[in-house]
Design an enzyme around this catalytic site. Structure first.
Site, PDB file in Angstrom:
ATOM      1  N   HIS A 193       0.848  -1.187   0.000  1.00  0.00           N
ATOM      2  CA  HIS A 193       0.000   0.000   0.000  1.00  0.00           C
ATOM      3  C   HIS A 193       0.883   1.236   0.000  1.00  0.00           C
ATOM      4  O   HIS A 193       0.647   2.191  -0.723  1.00  0.00           O
ATOM      5  CB  HIS A 193      -0.911   0.002   1.230  1.00  0.00           C
ATOM      6  CG  HIS A 193      -1.708   1.268   1.368  1.00  0.00           C
ATOM      7  ND1 HIS A 193      -1.186   2.420   1.933  1.00  0.00           N
ATOM      8  CD2 HIS A 193      -2.984   1.564   1.006  1.00  0.00           C
ATOM      9  CE1 HIS A 193      -2.106   3.369   1.920  1.00  0.00           C
ATOM     10  NE2 HIS A 193      -3.201   2.885   1.354  1.00  0.00           N
ATOM     11  N   GLY A 194       1.906   1.247   0.855  1.00  0.00           N
ATOM     12  CA  GLY A 194       2.921   2.289   0.830  1.00  0.00           C
ATOM     13  C   GLY A 194       2.721   3.429   1.814  1.00  0.00           C
ATOM     14  O   GLY A 194       3.659   4.185   2.079  1.00  0.00           O
ATOM     15  N   ASP A 195       1.508   3.561   2.380  1.00  0.00           N
ATOM     16  CA  ASP A 195       1.240   4.657   3.329  1.00  0.00           C
ATOM     17  C   ASP A 195       0.125   4.231   4.286  1.00  0.00           C
ATOM     18  O   ASP A 195      -0.869   4.931   4.478  1.00  0.00           O
ATOM     19  CB  ASP A 195       0.839   5.922   2.561  1.00  0.00           C
ATOM     20  CG  ASP A 195       0.833   7.172   3.438  1.00  0.00           C
ATOM     21  OD1 ASP A 195       1.357   7.120   4.565  1.00  0.00           O
ATOM     22  OD2 ASP A 195       0.294   8.211   2.991  1.00  0.00           O
ATOM     23  N   LEU A 196       0.315   3.082   4.917  1.00  0.00           N
ATOM     24  CA  LEU A 196      -0.781   2.420   5.630  1.00  0.00           C
ATOM     25  C   LEU A 196      -0.853   2.843   7.094  1.00  0.00           C
ATOM     26  O   LEU A 196      -0.467   2.107   7.994  1.00  0.00           O
ATOM     27  CB  LEU A 196      -0.635   0.900   5.509  1.00  0.00           C
ATOM     28  CG  LEU A 196      -1.843   0.093   6.006  1.00  0.00           C
ATOM     29  CD1 LEU A 196      -3.111   0.485   5.268  1.00  0.00           C
ATOM     30  CD2 LEU A 196      -1.581  -1.399   5.855  1.00  0.00           C
ATOM     31  N   ASN A 200      -5.904   5.502   6.428  1.00  0.00           N
ATOM     32  CA  ASN A 200      -5.888   5.049   5.043  1.00  0.00           C
ATOM     33  C   ASN A 200      -6.488   3.664   4.838  1.00  0.00           C
ATOM     34  O   ASN A 200      -6.134   2.959   3.887  1.00  0.00           O
ATOM     35  CB  ASN A 200      -4.474   5.116   4.477  1.00  0.00           C
ATOM     36  CG  ASN A 200      -4.100   6.537   4.092  1.00  0.00           C
ATOM     37  OD1 ASN A 200      -4.950   7.420   4.066  1.00  0.00           O
ATOM     38  ND2 ASN A 200      -2.824   6.757   3.802  1.00  0.00           N
TER      39      ASN A 200
END
Length: 287
Positions: A193-196, A200
């Site tokens: 996901h990269g920005d969890l 988010n």
């Protein structure tokens, strides 16, 4: 609020009249609204930054990429475009509810399934954003090199340029590279996901997890787990469920701290000196 000309544009797109527009608060980058018609609800983001359309296109790409794995849901992307001087992203609206232990368990399981989606290399075929900061995703065969060159080094250099970090507070590049090569071995690329963080994901009213606001790329699965811990962590049932697929190893604690460093540097560069002590603490401890 939304200009009347844009409301007219949206009405033509929906092919029915808008009954209500409600501002949604909480985002740091874009204005957000819930759009209601007689039969549907939609989520709308607006932004007039020069790079806003690129930011929304990257978000839409991330949402669609996650959805296509059939592991965990994302809101359907309906339109990503520009109206006059304003970029916008129109999504399916998800009616959400507070998360229960069972919801967190399901979220952990489905995130692990997402992380089971692999690639031959680390990175992504396009660059994207972390918050509103550019995030480079050049392809690498080696995870330690990717994480050094594409994640830590750009944020450290930016913090120095902004006067948020001093040279004396940062290890030299060789120290960082050596430490990463020691610790970040035998990593398989996973779709992240990269920005969890807790803002988010959503749990729909029927208990289905949804991921939102992604900053995707292929990296070490523990990166997403590190980000979940930035603001206090998720429910223990999430971690128990997730780690039944990806067990904790003796090196996980140090890796999670080094992965958390990236997000702390991003927050330092976005929000300023309140994140300085957390960044320097990890730099001193790990390098």
């Amino acid at each position: 609020m939304i200009p009347n000309s844009f409301k007219t544009y949206l009405t033509k797109h929906f092919n029915e009249n808008i009954t209500q527009i409600s501002p949604i608060h909480g985002g740091d980058i874009s204005k957000a609204f819930k759009i209601d018609t007689a039969t549907n609800s939609y989520f709308l983001k607006l932004n007039n930054r020069p790079d806003a359309k690129a930011l929304f296109q990257a978000e839409a790409y991330g949402l669609n990429s996650i959805a296509h794995t059939n592991t965990i849901k994302t809101p359907e992307v309906l339109v990503c475009d520009r109206f006059h001087n304003t970029a916008f992203l129109l999504l399916e609206y998800i009616n959400s509810k507070p998360s229960s232990g069972n919801d967190f368990k399901r979220l952990g399981t489905q995130l692990a399934q997402l992380h089971g989606c692999t690639s031959d290399t680390f990175g992504l075929k396009l660059d994207n954003f972390i918050g509103c900061l550019p995030q480079s995703n050049k392809h690498y065969n080696d995870w330690a090199s990717f994480y050094f060159n594409e994640r830590l080094l750009p944020q450290i250099n930016l913090a120095k340029q902004k006067g948020l970090l001093k040279n004396a507070e940062c290890p030299n590049e060789k120290q960082i590279e050596t430490r990463l090569k020691e610790l970040l071995k035998a990593v398989r690329p996973s779709l992240l996901h990269g920005d969890l963080w807790s803002g988010n994901y959503l749990i729909s009213e029927d208990g289905t997890p949804y991921l939102i606001d992604p900053a995707i790329y292929y990296g070490h699965h523990e990166v997403d787990i590190a980000m979940t811990k930035l603001f206090g962590g998720f429910d223990t049932s999430f971690y128990n469920s997730y780690h039944s697929y990806f067990p904790i190893t003796p090196e996980s604690s140090d890796r999670l701290e080094i992965y958390l460093l990236y997000y702390l540097l991003v927050h330092l560069n976005l929000f300023g000196s309140s994140y300085h002590s957390a960044v320097t603490s990890i730099l001193q401890k790990q390098f």
